[in-house]
Write a protein that holds these residues in place. Structure first.
Motif, PDB file in Angstrom:
ATOM      1  N   MET A   1       0.581  -1.138  -0.255  1.00  0.00           N
ATOM      2  CA  MET A   1      -0.264   0.198  -0.067  1.00  0.00           C
ATOM      3  C   MET A   1       0.930   1.468  -0.182  1.00  0.00           C
ATOM      4  SD  MET A   1      -2.814   1.284   2.639  1.00  0.00           S
ATOM      5  CE  MET A   1      -4.491   0.281   1.695  1.00  0.00           C
ATOM      6  N   ALA A   2       0.286   2.190  -0.847  1.00  0.00           N
ATOM      7  CA  ALA A   2       1.461   3.483  -0.908  1.00  0.00           C
ATOM      8  C   ALA A   2       0.950   4.646  -0.038  1.00  0.00           C
ATOM      9  CB  ALA A   2       1.348   3.865  -2.668  1.00  0.00           C
ATOM     10  N   ILE A   3       1.133   4.907   0.820  1.00  0.00           N
ATOM     11  CA  ILE A   3       0.436   5.996   1.232  1.00  0.00           C
ATOM     12  C   ILE A   3       1.221   7.712   1.673  1.00  0.00           C
ATOM     13  CG2 ILE A   3      -0.330   6.494   4.189  1.00  0.00           C
ATOM     14  CD1 ILE A   3       0.608   3.338   4.266  1.00  0.00           C
ATOM     15  N   ASP A   4       0.651   8.293   1.785  1.00  0.00           N
ATOM     16  CA  ASP A   4       0.918   9.479   1.994  1.00  0.00           C
ATOM     17  C   ASP A   4       0.345  10.045   3.008  1.00  0.00           C
ATOM     18  OD1 ASP A   4       0.831  12.359   1.864  1.00  0.00           O
ATOM     19  OD2 ASP A   4       0.151  12.584   0.151  1.00  0.00           O
ATOM     20  N   ALA A   5       1.315  10.111   3.813  1.00  0.00           N
ATOM     21  CA  ALA A   5       1.088  10.482   5.255  1.00  0.00           C
ATOM     22  C   ALA A   5       1.635  12.470   5.768  1.00  0.00           C
ATOM     23  CB  ALA A   5       2.813   9.569   5.900  1.00  0.00           C
ATOM     24  N   HIS A   6       0.806  12.318   4.476  1.00  0.00           N
ATOM     25  CA  HIS A   6       0.587  14.000   4.943  1.00  0.00           C
ATOM     26  C   HIS A   6      -0.019  14.409   4.419  1.00  0.00           C
ATOM     27  CE1 HIS A   6       2.794  16.754   7.980  1.00  0.00           C
ATOM     28  NE2 HIS A   6       2.042  17.999   6.883  1.00  0.00           N
ATOM     29  N   GLN A   7      -1.231  15.055   4.819  1.00  0.00           N
ATOM     30  CA  GLN A   7      -2.160  16.106   3.604  1.00  0.00           C
ATOM     31  C   GLN A   7      -3.258  16.915   4.405  1.00  0.00           C
ATOM     32  OE1 GLN A   7      -5.368  13.401   3.489  1.00  0.00           O
ATOM     33  NE2 GLN A   7      -5.430  15.631   2.918  1.00  0.00           N
ATOM     34  N   HIS A   8      -3.702  17.845   4.009  1.00  0.00           N
ATOM     35  CA  HIS A   8      -4.579  18.915   4.444  1.00  0.00           C
ATOM     36  C   HIS A   8      -6.058  18.954   3.951  1.00  0.00           C
ATOM     37  CE1 HIS A   8      -1.128  19.772   7.187  1.00  0.00           C
ATOM     38  NE2 HIS A   8      -0.381  19.949   5.776  1.00  0.00           N
ATOM     39  N   PHE A   9      -6.712  19.206   4.704  1.00  0.00           N
ATOM     40  CA  PHE A   9      -7.985  19.059   4.299  1.00  0.00           C
ATOM     41  C   PHE A   9      -8.407  21.092   5.213  1.00  0.00           C
ATOM     42  CE2 PHE A   9      -8.975  14.827   3.331  1.00  0.00           C
ATOM     43  CZ  PHE A   9      -9.175  14.692   2.261  1.00  0.00           C
ATOM     44  N   SER A  73     -10.340   6.057   2.128  1.00  0.00           N
ATOM     45  CA  SER A  73      -8.992   6.320   1.556  1.00  0.00           C
ATOM     46  C   SER A  73      -8.452   7.359   2.374  1.00  0.00           C
ATOM     47  CB  SER A  73      -8.520   7.447  -0.163  1.00  0.00           C
ATOM     48  OG  SER A  73      -9.266   8.731   0.576  1.00  0.00           O
ATOM     49  N   VAL A  74      -8.995   8.265   3.454  1.00  0.00           N
ATOM     50  CA  VAL A  74      -8.207   8.507   4.769  1.00  0.00           C
ATOM     51  C   VAL A  74      -8.123   7.511   6.027  1.00  0.00           C
ATOM     52  CG1 VAL A  74      -8.420  10.403   6.490  1.00  0.00           C
ATOM     53  CG2 VAL A  74      -9.127  10.614   3.452  1.00  0.00           C
ATOM     54  N   ILE A  75      -6.828   6.831   5.696  1.00  0.00           N
ATOM     55  CA  ILE A  75      -6.502   6.218   6.600  1.00  0.00           C
ATOM     56  C   ILE A  75      -6.100   6.303   7.951  1.00  0.00           C
ATOM     57  CG2 ILE A  75      -6.303   3.779   5.224  1.00  0.00           C
ATOM     58  CD1 ILE A  75      -3.465   4.712   5.590  1.00  0.00           C
ATOM     59  N   GLY A  76      -5.235   7.505   8.480  1.00  0.00           N
ATOM     60  CA  GLY A  76      -5.465   8.236   9.059  1.00  0.00           C
ATOM     61  C   GLY A  76      -5.453   9.689   9.753  1.00  0.00           C
ATOM     62  N   PRO A  99     -17.020   8.452  15.551  1.00  0.00           N
ATOM     63  CA  PRO A  99     -17.065   7.889  15.049  1.00  0.00           C
ATOM     64  C   PRO A  99     -15.992   8.323  14.036  1.00  0.00           C
ATOM     65  CG  PRO A  99     -19.245   8.636  14.652  1.00  0.00           C
ATOM     66  CD  PRO A  99     -18.598   8.943  16.096  1.00  0.00           C
ATOM     67  N   GLY A 100     -15.403   6.974  13.737  1.00  0.00           N
ATOM     68  CA  GLY A 100     -13.872   8.160  12.839  1.00  0.00           C
ATOM     69  C   GLY A 100     -13.085   7.971  13.968  1.00  0.00           C
ATOM     70  N   GLY A 101     -13.119   7.647  14.819  1.00  0.00           N
ATOM     71  CA  GLY A 101     -12.244   7.802  16.110  1.00  0.00           C
ATOM     72  C   GLY A 101     -10.672   6.522  16.157  1.00  0.00           C
ATOM     73  N   ALA A 102     -11.001   5.271  15.707  1.00  0.00           N
ATOM     74  CA  ALA A 102     -10.209   4.521  15.439  1.00  0.00           C
ATOM     75  C   ALA A 102      -9.084   5.428  15.024  1.00  0.00           C
ATOM     76  CB  ALA A 102     -11.301   2.791  14.917  1.00  0.00           C
ATOM     77  N   LYS A 103      -9.218   5.847  13.751  1.00  0.00           N
ATOM     78  CA  LYS A 103      -8.064   6.425  12.950  1.00  0.00           C
ATOM     79  C   LYS A 103      -7.439   7.443  13.490  1.00  0.00           C
ATOM     80  CE  LYS A 103     -11.001   5.184   8.604  1.00  0.00           C
ATOM     81  NZ  LYS A 103     -10.992   5.421   7.104  1.00  0.00           N
ATOM     82  N   LEU A 104      -7.830   7.919  14.654  1.00  0.00           N
ATOM     83  CA  LEU A 104      -7.223   8.942  15.747  1.00  0.00           C
ATOM     84  C   LEU A 104      -5.948   8.164  15.374  1.00  0.00           C
ATOM     85  CD1 LEU A 104      -6.657  11.225  16.491  1.00  0.00           C
ATOM     86  CD2 LEU A 104      -7.404  11.086  18.641  1.00  0.00           C
ATOM     87  N   VAL A 105      -4.391   8.654  14.792  1.00  0.00           N
ATOM     88  CA  VAL A 105      -3.322   7.679  15.208  1.00  0.00           C
ATOM     89  C   VAL A 105      -2.122   8.988  15.876  1.00  0.00           C
ATOM     90  CG1 VAL A 105      -3.763   6.099  13.072  1.00  0.00           C
ATOM     91  CG2 VAL A 105      -2.322   8.738  12.793  1.00  0.00           C
ATOM     92  N   TYR A 277       2.947   5.050  12.627  1.00  0.00           N
ATOM     93  CA  TYR A 277       1.780   5.084  13.088  1.00  0.00           C
ATOM     94  C   TYR A 277       0.934   4.421  13.516  1.00  0.00           C
ATOM     95  CZ  TYR A 277       2.965  10.180  11.582  1.00  0.00           C
ATOM     96  OH  TYR A 277       3.238  11.267  11.285  1.00  0.00           O
ATOM     97  N   ARG A 278       1.503   2.961  13.463  1.00  0.00           N
ATOM     98  CA  ARG A 278       0.556   2.245  14.146  1.00  0.00           C
ATOM     99  C   ARG A 278      -0.476   1.406  12.702  1.00  0.00           C
ATOM    100  NH1 ARG A 278       2.615   0.462  19.111  1.00  0.00           N
ATOM    101  NH2 ARG A 278       4.936   0.641  19.034  1.00  0.00           N
ATOM    102  N   LEU A 279      -0.772   1.662  11.866  1.00  0.00           N
ATOM    103  CA  LEU A 279      -1.472   1.824  10.722  1.00  0.00           C
ATOM    104  C   LEU A 279      -1.838   0.191  10.319  1.00  0.00           C
ATOM    105  CD1 LEU A 279      -0.836   4.265   8.222  1.00  0.00           C
ATOM    106  CD2 LEU A 279      -2.155   4.694  10.186  1.00  0.00           C
ATOM    107  N   ALA A 280      -3.024   0.382  10.719  1.00  0.00           N
ATOM    108  CA  ALA A 280      -3.992  -1.324  11.079  1.00  0.00           C
ATOM    109  C   ALA A 280      -4.486  -1.175   9.471  1.00  0.00           C
ATOM    110  CB  ALA A 280      -5.668  -1.448  11.527  1.00  0.00           C
TER     111      ALA A 280
END
Length: 282
Positions: A1-9, A73-76, A99-105, A277-280
């Motif tokens: 899996m290719a990951i962009d570990a730093h983007q913003h909204f 696609s937002v995994i963290g 909701p989505g709290g499990a993705k707080l890394v 980030y211990r990404l699952a």
């Protein structure tokens, strides 16, 4: 899996972003959301991303968790929470339950905007970091050269914690670099609980006059210091648009990594982020 570990909204029409001032930032002073990022990820072969806080706001963190919940696609999420708050532990537990709290890394604060270069060493901040690490979250270090000494001391104070240095501490690329930055990066990298994002480099260069060759000495230095197992890709989109397109940023880093060995790219574009980030994820 290719990951962009730093983007913003963000959406300047809905919230204030104190750092987003000045006419030079006009090109990015508009709304950017998941629908804007999705085609860029697809076009550049990126499978997933981590969205990172933009302002000191719990409301924003909650919004990002909701976005992550609705966006596969937002995994963290690297959110903001007040490290100086004695009740931070309860706040982090509440965020985890949303909701989505499990993705707080991870958690981040704009440390380089604090007047005190040693802000990270304040007793209340260190107490907050202890609460972050007690919940198995990562802490992103947003610092420049000035704050690196405090970052080094903090990484040493929490050997059980995981830190990620954002944007390689924003080296002064436009000015040709500095020995102070180089030396302090080496000292921070000596702490084996710190990873380094090779992100945001083009915007530290001259926006209209940069290329992979000019970035390479800085990428090479952090690679020599951290090793290929602790480098992480981040686009810093949409901030990066000030200097180049998403594709420009990714291609430049790939060109730099190609000089560093056959496994550097694979690790930097996914494997290392999963570990830091211990990404699952697969």
């Amino acid at each position: 899996m290719a990951i962009d570990a730093h983007q913003h909204f963000w959406d300047p029409a809905r919230a204030d972003y104190p750092w987003m001032e000045g006419p030079e930032l006009t090109p990015i002073r508009r709304a950017f959301g998941p629908a804007d990022l999705a085609p860029l990820l697809k076009a550049n072969g990126i499978d997933a991303s981590i969205v990172v806080q933009c302002r000191s706001s719990l409301e924003e963190t909650e919004e990002f968790l909701a976005v992550a919940h609705a966006t596969p696609s937002v995994i963290g999420v690297i959110g903001w929470a007040d490290l100086t708050d004695a009740a931070l532990g309860g706040t982090l537990d509440r965020l985890h339950g949303l909701p989505g709290g499990a993705k707080l890394v991870g958690i981040r604060h704009q440390v380089h905007d604090e007047a005190d270069a040693d802000w990270l060493l304040r007793a209340d901040v260190q107490r907050g970091l202890a609460a972050v690490f007690a919940r198995d979250l990562t802490y992103d270090l947003l610092v420049r050269t000035r704050e690196l000494r405090a970052a080094i001391a903090t990484a040493k104070a929490f050997p059980q914690g995981r830190f990620v240095l954002d944007h390689a501490a924003k080296p002064p690329i436009a000015d040709g670099g500095s020995a102070e930055w180089s030396d302090r990066i080496a000292s921070l990298a000596a702490c084996d609980n710190v990873w380094c994002k090779v992100s945001g480099l083009a915007t530290e260069a001259k926006w209209t006059d940069w290329d992979a060759e000019r970035l390479f000495p800085f990428v090479q230095h952090v690679a020599n210091c951290f090793g290929e197992d602790r480098l992480i890709f981040g686009s810093d989109w949409p901030v990066c648009l000030l200097a180049g397109s998403y594709g420009d940023i990714k291609s430049a880093l790939e060109a730099c990594l190609a000089k560093l060995g056959p496994q550097a790219r694979e690790k930097t574009f996914g494997v290392n982020a999963k570990r830091a980030y211990r990404l699952a994820v697969g």
